[in-house]
Design an enzyme around this catalytic site. Sequence first.
Site, PDB file in Angstrom:
ATOM      1  N   HIS A 180     -18.630  30.480 -67.410  1.00 25.98           N
ATOM      2  CA  HIS A 180     -19.678  31.775 -66.858  1.00 25.98           C
ATOM      3  C   HIS A 180     -18.633  32.655 -66.718  1.00 25.98           C
ATOM      4  O   HIS A 180     -17.623  31.984 -65.886  1.00 25.98           O
ATOM      5  CB  HIS A 180     -20.725  30.956 -65.077  1.00 25.98           C
ATOM      6  CG  HIS A 180     -20.179  30.196 -64.160  1.00 25.98           C
ATOM      7  ND1 HIS A 180     -20.009  29.375 -64.409  1.00 25.98           N
ATOM      8  CD2 HIS A 180     -19.520  30.517 -63.499  1.00 25.98           C
ATOM      9  CE1 HIS A 180     -19.911  28.401 -63.715  1.00 25.98           C
ATOM     10  NE2 HIS A 180     -18.788  28.805 -62.733  1.00 25.98           N
ATOM     11  N   GLN A 253     -23.620  33.133 -61.025  1.00 23.48           N
ATOM     12  CA  GLN A 253     -22.824  33.359 -62.431  1.00 23.48           C
ATOM     13  C   GLN A 253     -23.810  33.497 -63.020  1.00 23.48           C
ATOM     14  O   GLN A 253     -24.363  32.055 -63.899  1.00 23.48           O
ATOM     15  CB  GLN A 253     -22.153  31.385 -62.050  1.00 23.48           C
ATOM     16  CG  GLN A 253     -21.235  31.762 -60.212  1.00 23.48           C
ATOM     17  CD  GLN A 253     -20.918  30.132 -59.987  1.00 23.48           C
ATOM     18  OE1 GLN A 253     -21.963  30.003 -58.998  1.00 23.48           O
ATOM     19  NE2 GLN A 253     -19.626  30.134 -60.376  1.00 23.48           N
ATOM     20  N   ASP A 285     -12.737  24.862 -66.684  1.00 24.85           N
ATOM     21  CA  ASP A 285     -14.113  24.562 -65.815  1.00 24.85           C
ATOM     22  C   ASP A 285     -14.778  24.553 -66.081  1.00 24.85           C
ATOM     23  O   ASP A 285     -15.586  25.364 -67.385  1.00 24.85           O
ATOM     24  CB  ASP A 285     -13.405  25.128 -64.272  1.00 24.85           C
ATOM     25  CG  ASP A 285     -14.575  25.275 -63.748  1.00 24.85           C
ATOM     26  OD1 ASP A 285     -14.486  24.331 -62.677  1.00 24.85           O
ATOM     27  OD2 ASP A 285     -15.321  25.955 -63.416  1.00 24.85           O
ATOM     28  N   GLU A 327     -11.518  19.641 -67.821  1.00 23.21           N
ATOM     29  CA  GLU A 327     -12.701  19.840 -66.612  1.00 23.21           C
ATOM     30  C   GLU A 327     -14.438  19.058 -66.088  1.00 23.21           C
ATOM     31  O   GLU A 327     -15.205  19.388 -66.192  1.00 23.21           O
ATOM     32  CB  GLU A 327     -13.021  20.339 -64.716  1.00 23.21           C
ATOM     33  CG  GLU A 327     -12.920  20.091 -63.241  1.00 23.21           C
ATOM     34  CD  GLU A 327     -14.743  20.965 -63.512  1.00 23.21           C
ATOM     35  OE1 GLU A 327     -15.375  20.217 -62.991  1.00 23.21           O
ATOM     36  OE2 GLU A 327     -15.097  21.369 -64.687  1.00 23.21           O
ATOM     37  N   ASP A 397     -13.640  19.009 -54.266  1.00 28.45           N
ATOM     38  CA  ASP A 397     -15.161  18.781 -54.556  1.00 28.45           C
ATOM     39  C   ASP A 397     -15.381  17.444 -54.259  1.00 28.45           C
ATOM     40  O   ASP A 397     -15.090  16.521 -53.449  1.00 28.45           O
ATOM     41  CB  ASP A 397     -15.503  19.458 -56.060  1.00 28.45           C
ATOM     42  CG  ASP A 397     -16.190  20.028 -56.869  1.00 28.45           C
ATOM     43  OD1 ASP A 397     -17.065  20.177 -55.558  1.00 28.45           O
ATOM     44  OD2 ASP A 397     -16.382  19.962 -57.673  1.00 28.45           O
TER      45      ASP A 397
END
Length: 651
Positions: A180, A253, A285, A327, A397
């Site tokens: 995104h 996003q 990501d 990721e 995270d």
Amino acid sequence: MPDILLTPKLAERLRLAFDDDRDAETFFLRLERYGPELLDSLREVYLERADGLLERLLEIMLQAYHTRPADLKRLDEARLLSPDWLQSSRMVGYVAYTDRFAGTLCGVQDHVDYLEGLGVTYLHLMPLLRPREGENDGGYAVADYRSVRPDLGSMDDLSGLARDLRGRGISLVLDLVLNHVAREHEWAERARAGEDQYRDYFHFFSDRGLPDAYEATLPEVFPDFAPGNFTWDEHAGEGGSGGWVWTTFNTYQWDLNWGNPDVLTEFVDIILNLANRGVEVFRLDAIAFIWKRLGTSSQNQPEVHHLTRALRAAARIVAPAVAFKAEAIVAPGDLIHYLGTGTHHGRVSDMAYHNSLMVQLWSTLASRDTRLMEQALRAFPPKPTNTTWGLYVRCHDDIGWAISDADAARVGIGGPAHRHFLSDFYSGEFMGAFARGLVFQFNPVTGDRRISGSAASLAGLETALESGDETLISLAVERLLLLHTVILGFGGIPLLYMGDELALTNDYSYADTPEHAADNRWVHRPRMDWALAEDVQAHPDTPAGRVNAGLRHRIAVRKGLPHLHASIESHVIASPDPRVLMLRRDHPLGTLLELYNFSEERVVLPAYSLRGHLGEDARDALSGSAFHLTRPTLTLDPYRALWLTAAEVNT
């Protein structure tokens, strides 16, 4: 000459683009090696459009090759001679936010000595490309891939930092958000303005028909503050009217349409531009989300792996020093595909996060029982030998309790009940728990609760320091060191999260910053304490000093232990005591047997359980101690770790 890829006319045009025959030969040799992988993947995804797309990509790749700096071209050749550079036991990672670590990119440059002294060879600076203003998901809502966040510096500063790091043997790692962009990104702005070319970069819907059909099988990533996967935008419809846009993570996003080959060409150009700035590893990501398919979770689709392989092949042709890290926080059966299976074996990402190990570390620390961890680790299929794991105790995270119900059942416990216990334990609600964490994203439908908190606070140091009890403080220090010893010894790149080397506890001041207050993950994203970093050197007997000294020692031992090369797998060995995890690594120089006591109790093991792996005499690489396994037993102190090799290997 790769005739199978190029028409004679195109081959000649490419040849004429070079003034130097040696440069041309290098480019064509790489094209011959990686071009078929690139074209095969393009054909799988884009079908009849693939050949024309290859020609477009070659123009981008040629331009990037011609403008690649000479020192980076030299690095390319060095990496081709040492393709296992990411797998070396000398690799140690450090993860930090630029502003929280040192203010600016130039500030980071001023602290390279600190990183080098710690033993770091891999520096991941968290999202620093220019995000949208205001709320931006910690920088993952990128508004411009070609500029740096203004308060951090400039692209020239980034290049200068990368060059300085490279001179110290430290690889720069950057996030590349693939799924995104921010709704303020130029592509999104032009789409909202009605430009058809850019409307095709996104997933737009004029009504709720298809979004509702997709929603039937889509999970929610942030159910608390971003429910659903689609957002109404007043300019997203045809002709500037309103419509729905796909937004998996946050309303600001916008998910990209990778079914459009223009998106791929944009990212090849972005990757090569950043590679020429000195970025050596790209953290891909949200890679699991980039391909959408009705009736599925729209994660882990086969096209994801074809697209990653295509991006990697393009990078290999121009900049073979570059590596990709996936990721992908997914189940083991899905995760292995990000490193490559079948025809993709070893040709997708060079590295992936071992999320399961992180979860199992905290699970085992709470339960003092390694049997679930043993079961979970055994479930992992062997990875390609040319790939590596990214291993971590904590990251930026939250911790989601990815405990498989099937794994839990095999060791006689209930998956939901265990996940509930872990959430209670690490939020401090469980009676007698040493942890101090915060609940993140409670899901009332499933009962799932994720957890925020620094490694030190979750391991009990915050609670222990408040009590002033030296015994509790020592136990918390030993827990932190045990967890890090596991990731240092598992086989992969251990990733130290900024501040963990100083045992920094939760930073509750995050709530004073309006854009952070609603997201308690900022509790474990503190600012670097440089005064403490100096103090631990002068006062190694403090809790922070003991953690720091212990980590530095373990890193030094790791770097001198070839048994930890990541091409070797760690295999779980049945332990005679459920409090102790046993891992075996079979290296050409001999066997390394790792023992980890996950309890605050002394554990006595029968020596015969080790003798069959090592013989009668062993040496612990961590302490230098000798062990005579002809004796009846071996005693492990609370939270003790041993890295044992047969004594004769080291004589």
